[in-house]
Design an enzyme around this catalytic site. Structure first.
Site, PDB file in Angstrom:
ATOM      1  N   SER A 266       0.838  -1.205   0.000  1.00  0.00           N
ATOM      2  CA  SER A 266       0.000   0.000   0.000  1.00  0.00           C
ATOM      3  C   SER A 266       0.872   1.254   0.000  1.00  0.00           C
ATOM      4  CB  SER A 266      -0.879   0.018   1.246  1.00  0.00           C
ATOM      5  OG  SER A 266      -0.067   0.245   2.389  1.00  0.00           O
ATOM      6  N   LYS A 267       0.224   2.378  -0.252  1.00  0.00           N
ATOM      7  CA  LYS A 267       0.939   3.653  -0.257  1.00  0.00           C
ATOM      8  C   LYS A 267       1.524   3.924   1.132  1.00  0.00           C
ATOM      9  CE  LYS A 267       0.473   8.534  -1.281  1.00  0.00           C
ATOM     10  NZ  LYS A 267       0.626   9.056   0.085  1.00  0.00           N
ATOM     11  N   ARG A 268       0.802   3.453   2.147  1.00  0.00           N
ATOM     12  CA  ARG A 268       1.269   3.635   3.517  1.00  0.00           C
ATOM     13  C   ARG A 268       2.633   2.969   3.741  1.00  0.00           C
ATOM     14  NH1 ARG A 268      -0.022   4.425   8.884  1.00  0.00           N
ATOM     15  NH2 ARG A 268       0.615   2.526   9.933  1.00  0.00           N
ATOM     16  N   ALA A 270       4.840   2.505   1.544  1.00  0.00           N
ATOM     17  CA  ALA A 270       5.829   3.323   0.848  1.00  0.00           C
ATOM     18  C   ALA A 270       6.175   4.546   1.687  1.00  0.00           C
ATOM     19  CB  ALA A 270       5.288   3.739  -0.507  1.00  0.00           C
ATOM     20  N   ASP A 271       5.149   5.187   2.274  1.00  0.00           N
ATOM     21  CA  ASP A 271       5.392   6.377   3.085  1.00  0.00           C
ATOM     22  C   ASP A 271       6.229   6.028   4.313  1.00  0.00           C
ATOM     23  OD1 ASP A 271       3.996   7.855   1.290  1.00  0.00           O
ATOM     24  OD2 ASP A 271       2.120   7.892   2.434  1.00  0.00           O
TER      25      ASP A 271
END
Ligand code: GLU
Length: 516
Positions: A266-268, A270-271
């Site tokens: 998920s983008k999370r 990646a963050d």
């Protein structure tokens, strides 16, 4: 009989930036099309107006171009099946939904949101496992199956909002052979009466997708695993529309998993991990949130494509580095895995390092120049070429060359204390001061080779073993105990700067040691 030419499509919805999974889908479609001598088309699936995000389509085009994924037909290229943007094809879908109604395979439904909510509550209270608008429940709802012909007609004419729903027949078996997953068999009772045409007159994804794949002559649908649950419905739609004999073959690609392998990427992740999962940087037009991009983080497009290609596919050999042409000739859907692929950014970094090594020095120099200028560092082309030569094999990213080369432009302020303690002894101090004198007296060309000879001769004449003082010399020149070729470093610095640094070290390092 001649084989039907392969035609595949990448069909993104412009709801935001394309993430790594989407890019990989595009890439696999492209590799397959090229290998089979077929065609790859891009279709923008923008029928869900609520989820439309400005800029997303342009982003998709730019990302594909950056990666070298070439489109044969699409919104930009045009082609025999234009337009390739579904919102521009809106008027055409209704006819197919109406044809299904005529054939008894679909119906008008007038239920309001409240009525649908009520139905759901009723079924939940009755402990029905799967709450669905289906063969049983449809008979209690407000639709053209329960209303009289006249009533239906009157409601349509009065302009009452309606949707068109697919009439899924009970007791049908739906089976298809997925090229990656094998046979998939689903019973029609598990499928609900999906909406095909929405009250705003737009088709749903399902209708538009099937109609377009059929009209555009698509032979293979290669897409992410998240669409596998929709595939049986799609098979039924082909059947009901009378197109089953030319139905494309399906290949559902594995999910991309979190770096630790547990769950969907998920983008999370990646963050939190500080790595990109999008090809290009993206700024959300509403929230202003920024997402990292492979391009902006310094990954080379060929390295990124190579990395993505191996997320779910392997050639069956030890080979990991593939040019796009090699990927095209080696790719096969049979070798795409069923199991999810772990998104390991370290692997992407490794790929980047390999591609950077192969890159022409001139290209790297051209890329670096503006960054030095930005930092106010004056550097000649010759120095740049030496720097690139010195560091290219040691870094993962071009930009790292800049940070790794800063020590060349300012003399060390600090010296690695551990190395200093171990190596800055009396012998080292002697050696360095002899070298300082020898360098000062040297009038030849201060190049790596000759400097090395000079050091060796000087040390020999003073009875000092070169190997014993080299780390101290490096410490004096660079401040660190390890790094790239010291002789080349000294050549780049030039005689005067080296002497200056040795002098600094003789003063400051000795002071540092005394303090310790
Ligand atoms: N528009 C769908 C998406 O956004 C396409 C799925 C498919 O390829 O059928 O991924």
């Amino acid at each position: 009989m001649s084989k039907t030419p392969v035609r595949v499509r990448f069909a993104p919805s412009p709801t935001g930036p394309l993430h790594a999974g989407g890019v990989r889908t595009a890439l696999y479609n492209y590799l397959f099309a090229r290998q089979q001598g077929g065609q790859m088309l891009l279709r923008i699936e923008d029928t869900d107006q609520n989820r439309f995000v400005p800029g997303a389509e342009a982003y998709i085009l730019e990302a594909l171009e950056w990666l070298g994924i070439e489109i044969d037909e699409g919104p930009q290229q045009g082609g025999p099946h234009a337009p390739y943007r579904q919102s521009d094809r809106k008027e055409m879908y209704r006819g197919y939904a109406e044809k299904l109604i005529e054939d008894g395979k679909a119906y008008y439904a007038f239920d309001t949101t409240e009525q649908l909510d009520e139905m759901r509550k009723r079924m939940e209270a009755a402990k029905v496992a799967a709450v669905q608008y289906n063969a049983i429940t449809r008979m209690e709802m407000t639709n053209s199956l329960t209303l009289s012909k006249e009533e239906t007609k009157a409601r349509l004419e009065s302009g009452e909002p309606y949707v068109i729903r697919m009439k899924i027949m009970p007791k049908e078996e739906v089976r298809f052979n997925d090229l990656i997953r094998g046979w998939v068999v689903v019973h029609s009772s598990q499928i609900d009466d999906k909406v095909l045409l929405k009250s705003d007159g737009m088709p749903t994804y399902h209708l538009a997708n099937i109609v377009d794949d059929h009209l555009m002559g698509i032979t293979h649908v290669i897409r992410g695993e998240e669409w596998l649950p929709s595939a049986p419905l799609h098979v039924l739609l082909y059947r009901y529309l009378g197109w089953e004999s030319t139905m494309p073959q399906f290949a559902h690609l594995p999910l991309l998993l979190k770096p630790d392998g547990n769950g969907k990427l998920s983008k999370r992740d990646a963050d939190l991990g500080g790595f990109p999962i999008f090809p290009l940087e993206w700024t959300d037009p509403v929230s202003g949130d920024k997402a990292r991009g492979f391009r902006e983080e310094g990954y080379l497009p060929a390295a990124t494509a190579n990395f993505l290609a191996l997320l779910g596919w392997n050639s069956g050999t030890e080979q990991e580095l593939f040019t796009m042409d090699e990927l095209i000739s080696n790719f096969s859907l049979e070798r795409v895995h069923k199991a999810g692929a772990r998104f390991d950014i370290q692997k992407a970094n490794w790929f980047n390092q390999q591609y950077l090594k192969q890159l022409d020095d001139a290209a790297v120099i051209a890329e670096l120049k503006p960054f030095y200028a930005e930092k106010g560092i004056d550097v000649t082309d010759e120095q740049l070429s030496q720097i690139v030569h010195l560091l290219k094999d040691r870094v993962h990213f071009t930009k790292e060359i800049i940070s790794e080369s800063l020590f060349l432009f300012s003399a060390p302020e600090n010296y690695d204390p551990e190395v200093a303690l171990k190596k800055w002894n009396e012998e080292a101090v002697n050696a360095v001061s002899h070298l300082k004198d020898a360098f000062a007296a040297f009038s030849g060309d201060f190049n790596a080779h000759d400097v090395k000879e000079l050091i060796s001769a000087t040390m020999e004449s003073h009875g000092i073993k070169m190997s014993k003082i080299m780390q101290a010399l490096r410490l004096a020149v660079t401040g660190a105990g390890a790094g790239p070729d010291l002789m080349i470093i000294m050549e780049i610095l030039g005689k005067d700067k080296v002497i200056q640094r040795l002098e600094n070290a003789l003063n400051r390092l000795s002071a540092q040691i005394r303090l310790a």
